[in-house]
Design a protein around this motif. Structure first.
Motif, PDB file in Angstrom:
ATOM      1  N   THR A   1       0.860  -1.172   0.000  1.00 35.04           N
ATOM      2  CA  THR A   1       0.000   0.000   0.000  1.00 35.04           C
ATOM      3  C   THR A   1       0.901   1.227   0.000  1.00 35.04           C
ATOM      4  O   THR A   1       1.808   1.324   0.833  1.00 35.04           O
ATOM      5  CB  THR A   1      -0.900   0.005   1.243  1.00 35.04           C
ATOM      6  OG1 THR A   1      -1.678  -1.201   1.241  1.00 35.04           O
ATOM      7  CG2 THR A   1      -1.825   1.205   1.248  1.00 35.04           C
ATOM      8  N   VAL A   2       0.657   2.145  -0.937  1.00 32.45           N
ATOM      9  CA  VAL A   2       1.474   3.350  -1.049  1.00 32.45           C
ATOM     10  C   VAL A   2       0.627   4.547  -0.628  1.00 32.45           C
ATOM     11  O   VAL A   2      -0.465   4.759  -1.154  1.00 32.45           O
ATOM     12  CB  VAL A   2       1.985   3.540  -2.495  1.00 32.45           C
ATOM     13  CG1 VAL A   2       2.777   4.827  -2.615  1.00 32.45           C
ATOM     14  CG2 VAL A   2       2.817   2.343  -2.927  1.00 32.45           C
ATOM     15  N   ASP A   3       1.140   5.334   0.303  1.00 32.43           N
ATOM     16  CA  ASP A   3       0.463   6.550   0.762  1.00 32.43           C
ATOM     17  C   ASP A   3       0.793   7.671  -0.219  1.00 32.43           C
ATOM     18  O   ASP A   3       1.859   8.279  -0.157  1.00 32.43           O
ATOM     19  CB  ASP A   3       0.938   6.909   2.169  1.00 32.43           C
ATOM     20  CG  ASP A   3       0.299   8.186   2.703  1.00 32.43           C
ATOM     21  OD1 ASP A   3      -0.559   8.775   2.003  1.00 32.43           O
ATOM     22  OD2 ASP A   3       0.662   8.589   3.820  1.00 32.43           O
ATOM     23  N   LEU A   4      -0.118   7.944  -1.145  1.00 28.08           N
ATOM     24  CA  LEU A   4       0.117   8.957  -2.166  1.00 28.08           C
ATOM     25  C   LEU A   4       0.020  10.374  -1.616  1.00 28.08           C
ATOM     26  O   LEU A   4       0.384  11.330  -2.310  1.00 28.08           O
ATOM     27  CB  LEU A   4      -0.839   8.764  -3.339  1.00 28.08           C
ATOM     28  CG  LEU A   4      -0.655   7.449  -4.097  1.00 28.08           C
ATOM     29  CD1 LEU A   4      -1.687   7.317  -5.197  1.00 28.08           C
ATOM     30  CD2 LEU A   4       0.743   7.333  -4.667  1.00 28.08           C
ATOM     31  N   ASP A   5      -0.442  10.528  -0.373  1.00 29.18           N
ATOM     32  CA  ASP A   5      -0.470  11.846   0.253  1.00 29.18           C
ATOM     33  C   ASP A   5       0.882  12.212   0.871  1.00 29.18           C
ATOM     34  O   ASP A   5       1.136  13.370   1.188  1.00 29.18           O
ATOM     35  CB  ASP A   5      -1.558  11.903   1.332  1.00 29.18           C
ATOM     36  CG  ASP A   5      -2.956  11.805   0.724  1.00 29.18           C
ATOM     37  OD1 ASP A   5      -3.139  12.331  -0.395  1.00 29.18           O
ATOM     38  OD2 ASP A   5      -3.826  11.203   1.361  1.00 29.18           O
TER      39      ASP A   5
ATOM     40  N   ASN B   1       6.280  10.263  -1.805  1.00 37.83           N
ATOM     41  CA  ASN B   1       5.749   9.419  -2.881  1.00 37.83           C
ATOM     42  C   ASN B   1       5.217  10.215  -4.063  1.00 37.83           C
ATOM     43  O   ASN B   1       4.605   9.641  -4.961  1.00 37.83           O
ATOM     44  CB  ASN B   1       4.647   8.515  -2.332  1.00 37.83           C
ATOM     45  CG  ASN B   1       5.183   7.553  -1.302  1.00 37.83           C
ATOM     46  OD1 ASN B   1       6.289   7.068  -1.419  1.00 37.83           O
ATOM     47  ND2 ASN B   1       4.412   7.296  -0.262  1.00 37.83           N
ATOM     48  N   ARG B   2       5.403  11.502  -4.080  1.00 36.37           N
ATOM     49  CA  ARG B   2       4.900  12.328  -5.174  1.00 36.37           C
ATOM     50  C   ARG B   2       5.966  12.507  -6.240  1.00 36.37           C
ATOM     51  O   ARG B   2       7.154  12.354  -5.997  1.00 36.37           O
ATOM     52  CB  ARG B   2       4.451  13.680  -4.648  1.00 36.37           C
ATOM     53  CG  ARG B   2       3.238  13.530  -3.760  1.00 36.37           C
ATOM     54  CD  ARG B   2       2.609  14.834  -3.471  1.00 36.37           C
ATOM     55  NE  ARG B   2       1.434  14.603  -2.630  1.00 36.37           N
ATOM     56  CZ  ARG B   2       0.906  15.507  -1.871  1.00 36.37           C
ATOM     57  NH1 ARG B   2       1.404  16.720  -1.844  1.00 36.37           N
ATOM     58  NH2 ARG B   2      -0.152  15.217  -1.142  1.00 36.37           N
TER      59      ARG B   2
END
Length: 93
Positions: free
Chosen positions: A28-32, A36-37
């Protein structure tokens, strides 16, 4: 990593040809998270050439199935995923 990744059992890639196995890992990737941006930058080895192209999931998988004209060959696992997704969509109709 806040969640433990899901790891599959060993899966063979080329049965009868080699003893190569792989594991499917789901994370699971936390795009917030600002880390990870943006676009990841590959760390290339000598002689390696990697081009990153971001495309919408549906468009990208359709391109994997349809695009023989580019001269590129998809990775087997990605191709099988795209075929399985298309078969699943057809069965849901």
């Amino acid at each position: 990593c806040k969640t433990i990744p899901q790891v599959s059992r060993p899966v063979c890639m080329s049965p009868g040809v080699t003893d190569e196995t792989v594991h499917l890992v789901v994370v699971t990737v936390d795009l917030d998270n600002p880390y990870n941006r943006g676009t990841p930058q590959p760390e290339l080895e000598e002689g390696e050439h990697i081009e990153i192209q971001r495309v919408p999931l549906r468009e990208g998988l359709q391109q994997v199935l349809d695009d023989e004209s580019s001269g590129c060959m998809p990775i087997e696992g990605l191709y099988m995923f795209a075929v399985g997704l298309e078969l699943g969509k057809a069965m849901m109709k």
